[in-house]
Enzyme design. Structure first.
Site, PDB file in Angstrom:
ATOM      1  CG  ASN A  38      -2.123   0.893   1.057  1.00 23.85           C
ATOM      2  OD1 ASN A  38      -2.268   1.584   0.052  1.00 23.85           O
ATOM      3  ND2 ASN A  38      -3.011   0.889   2.034  1.00 23.85           N
ATOM      4  CG  HIS A 123     -12.618  -2.610   9.942  1.00 25.34           C
ATOM      5  ND1 HIS A 123     -11.515  -1.928   9.465  1.00 25.34           N
ATOM      6  CD2 HIS A 123     -12.171  -3.844  10.252  1.00 25.34           C
ATOM      7  CE1 HIS A 123     -10.459  -2.731   9.480  1.00 25.34           C
ATOM      8  NE2 HIS A 123     -10.843  -3.899   9.952  1.00 25.34           N
ATOM      9  NE  ARG A 148     -10.499  -1.543  13.126  1.00 26.03           N
ATOM     10  CZ  ARG A 148      -9.648  -0.967  12.262  1.00 26.03           C
ATOM     11  NH1 ARG A 148      -8.430  -1.461  12.111  1.00 26.03           N
ATOM     12  NH2 ARG A 148     -10.022   0.067  11.543  1.00 26.03           N
ATOM     13  CE1 TYR A 160      -5.866   2.928  10.294  1.00 26.71           C
ATOM     14  CE2 TYR A 160      -6.698   2.222  12.427  1.00 26.71           C
ATOM     15  CZ  TYR A 160      -6.290   1.927  11.150  1.00 26.71           C
ATOM     16  OH  TYR A 160      -6.333   0.623  10.699  1.00 26.71           O
ATOM     17  CG  ASP A 211      -5.478  -0.697  14.453  1.00 31.82           C
ATOM     18  OD1 ASP A 211      -4.439  -0.599  15.142  1.00 31.82           O
ATOM     19  OD2 ASP A 211      -5.470  -0.716  13.212  1.00 31.82           O
ATOM     20  CG  HIS A 213      -2.907   2.562  12.726  1.00 36.73           C
ATOM     21  ND1 HIS A 213      -2.310   3.434  11.863  1.00 36.73           N
ATOM     22  CD2 HIS A 213      -3.198   1.466  11.990  1.00 36.73           C
ATOM     23  CE1 HIS A 213      -2.242   2.901  10.656  1.00 36.73           C
ATOM     24  NE2 HIS A 213      -2.780   1.694  10.709  1.00 36.73           N
ATOM     25  CD  GLU A 237      -4.943  -4.194  14.488  1.00 34.05           C
ATOM     26  OE1 GLU A 237      -4.437  -3.909  13.391  1.00 34.05           O
ATOM     27  OE2 GLU A 237      -6.152  -4.431  14.644  1.00 34.05           O
ATOM     28  CD  GLU A 263      -1.850  -3.289  10.195  1.00 30.67           C
ATOM     29  OE1 GLU A 263      -1.859  -2.176   9.646  1.00 30.67           O
ATOM     30  OE2 GLU A 263      -2.874  -3.807  10.682  1.00 30.67           O
ATOM     31  NE  ARG A 284      -4.303  -7.828  13.287  1.00 32.57           N
ATOM     32  CZ  ARG A 284      -4.398  -6.993  12.250  1.00 32.57           C
ATOM     33  NH1 ARG A 284      -3.520  -6.018  12.079  1.00 32.57           N
ATOM     34  NH2 ARG A 284      -5.349  -7.156  11.356  1.00 32.57           N
ATOM     35  CG  HIS A 313      -3.337  -6.361   7.480  1.00 33.31           C
ATOM     36  ND1 HIS A 313      -4.069  -5.337   8.036  1.00 33.31           N
ATOM     37  CD2 HIS A 313      -2.954  -5.915   6.249  1.00 33.31           C
ATOM     38  CE1 HIS A 313      -4.122  -4.322   7.189  1.00 33.31           C
ATOM     39  NE2 HIS A 313      -3.461  -4.644   6.099  1.00 33.31           N
ATOM     40  CG  ASP A 317      -3.699  -2.886   2.922  1.00 39.38           C
ATOM     41  OD1 ASP A 317      -4.486  -3.728   3.372  1.00 39.38           O
ATOM     42  OD2 ASP A 317      -2.669  -2.534   3.508  1.00 39.38           O
ATOM     43  CD  GLU A 340      -8.021  -5.881   9.275  1.00 41.85           C
ATOM     44  OE1 GLU A 340      -8.354  -4.695   9.394  1.00 41.85           O
ATOM     45  OE2 GLU A 340      -6.832  -6.232   9.176  1.00 41.85           O
ATOM     46  CD1 TRP A 403      -2.104   8.550   9.745  1.00 40.66           C
ATOM     47  CD2 TRP A 403      -1.747   6.500   8.925  1.00 40.66           C
ATOM     48  NE1 TRP A 403      -3.292   8.107   9.220  1.00 40.66           N
ATOM     49  CE2 TRP A 403      -3.107   6.838   8.714  1.00 40.66           C
ATOM     50  CE3 TRP A 403      -1.304   5.252   8.499  1.00 40.66           C
ATOM     51  CZ2 TRP A 403      -4.021   5.988   8.077  1.00 40.66           C
ATOM     52  CZ3 TRP A 403      -2.202   4.404   7.881  1.00 40.66           C
ATOM     53  CH2 TRP A 403      -3.549   4.770   7.673  1.00 40.66           C
TER      54      TRP A 403
END
Length: 403
Positions: A38, A123, A148, A160, A211, A213, A237, A263, A284, A313, A317, A340, A403
């Site tokens: 991605n 999600h 999630r 996010y 998550d 992130h 996560e 991930e 993951r 994951h 993407d 996921e 991010w």
């Protein structure tokens, strides 16, 4: 032997960019592998086209392990997301070919099914906690056993995991990286409120995930995990960046909330200490970014020895080729945890017709020989590559953040 006579890359953008490798043998059998990274898709496409494909021609397609070792050890510059995504694409395509020649779905070649289906999570997200709860109710009504939860944070935009489209979240949506703003303090106040509201509204029969992130330090993650404990999350996560695997020791000292990470891992070495010291509960790593089915099975076997389960994951993407490969892998291993699952767009499904199906909160890869996914090259050609970056994040003082 089924000799490889050709291999080519196909880049298409039916709503988001995908890189696919197609390998063909002398007797006309073809196999597909996903090489999508991605925001850096063309780097992998070039790696395959310019450096890997010439090395495949004339090789025995049945020699999956040997070809994997050749591409990994022979490159000298090992690991990293570009290299491992390219190797993964070759690996998936070869498993696809082997299954088609055998007339069996890949999971049968991996030892057969360990379960009747693969539990997945969806999600649920929204600008407010109420919006997220409403979205979660819809997932539960559609049969999901796990959801999630992500919500907007007052005073912050572009949080996010929160999207306008509730089914097709795709953060790589701008020609240059979009800059977002992050406040750990604001986020840490809202996340426990979200879980308190979710348990009150949804009860205790549904698994709830979250998550982070990579946004927190280890001690901040420990605090959040402790705050979430009363609501029994399935996992927290990517609580902190995992380059320093020992950082998870500190989190473990402060919370019993299950931890999931991986991930963005590209090999077993990224998670060796995490698994060995049982610092995580779910690994993951995914088929496409961690070297394909062949290498992910090694990670899963190592994790099984230490009581760690998988939770691959599975965002958009990853193309349907990776989703299918993940399902064959998930179905066949003893220490599967959860998968996921984000639905692809109708255009993506048209480009990649597939045999896997969803029912009762679970996915099944189907019984088609190989991976059970094909590519409509004419349809793929109608969706040319479009540059798209993932966002970046800055703190309130303007400094960069993960991010």
């Amino acid at each position: 032997m089924p000799k490889i006579i050709s291999a080519k890359t196909i880049v298409t953008c039916p709503g988001r960019n995908f890189v696919t490798l197609k390998i063909e043998t002398g007797d006309g059998v073809t196999g597909l592998g996903d090489a999508t990274l991605n925001g850096r898709e063309l780097a992998v496409e070039s790696y395959l086209r310019d450096h890997v494909v010439p090395c495949l021609i004339g090789r025995d397609a049945h020699q999956i392990e040997d070809i994997w070792q050749y591409l990994y050890r022979g490159a000298y510059w090992r690991r990293g997301p570009v290299t491992m995504s390219a190797i993964a694409a070759v690996d998936m395509a070869l498993w696809d070919i082997k299954g088609k020649i055998a007339g069996l779905p890949v999971y049968q070649l991996l030892g057969g099914a360990c379960r009747t289906g693969v539990m997945v999570y969806g999600h649920a997200n929204g600008e407010t906690i109420d919006d997220t709860i409403a979205a979660a109710r819809e997932y539960v009504a559609n049969g999901y056993k796990a959801v999630r939860l992500q919500t907007g944070v007052p005073g912050m935009s572009d949080v996010y995991g929160v999207s306008k489209d509730k089914l097709f979240y795709e953060p790589a949506d701008s020609d240059l990286p979009k800059e977002t703003v992050w406040s750990t303090d604001k986020y840490m106040r809202v996340a426990p409120e979200l879980f308190a509201a979710a348990r009150k509204a949804l009860g205790w029969e549904v698994h709830l995930l979250h998550d982070v992130h990579h946004r927190l330090t280890p001690i901040e993650a420990g605090r959040l995990g402790k705050d979430l404990e009363p609501y029994r999350p399935f996992w927290m996560e990517d609580a902190t960046p995992a380059e320093n695997q020992a950082g998870f020791r500190l989190i473990r000292q402060h919370t019993t909330t299950p931890l999931a990470v991986g991930e963005i891992f590209s090999s077993i070495w990224d998670c060796k200490q995490l698994i060995e010291e049982q610092l995580i509960d779910y690994i993951r790593a995914t088929v496409v970014h961690a070297g394909g089915i062949t290498h992910l099975r090694k990670i899963a076997s190592f994790a099984d020895l230490h009581g760690v389960r998988t939770g691959c994951h599975g965002a958009t993407d990853l193309s349907p080729v990776t989703m299918a490969a993940a399902l064959h892998f998930d179905l066949s291993i003893p220490n599967f945890g959860i998968q996921e699952y984000m639905r692809h767009t109708a255009d993506t499904d048209a480009v990649f017709p597939h045999a896997y199906t969803f029912e009762g909160g679970m996915l099944h890869p189907g019984e088609a020989p190989g991976l059970g996914v094909e590519i409509d090259e004419d349809a793929a050609a109608r969706f040319p590559y479009k540059r798209a970056y993932l966002p970046v994040a800055r703190r309130l003082d303007g400094s960069m953040h993960d991010w």
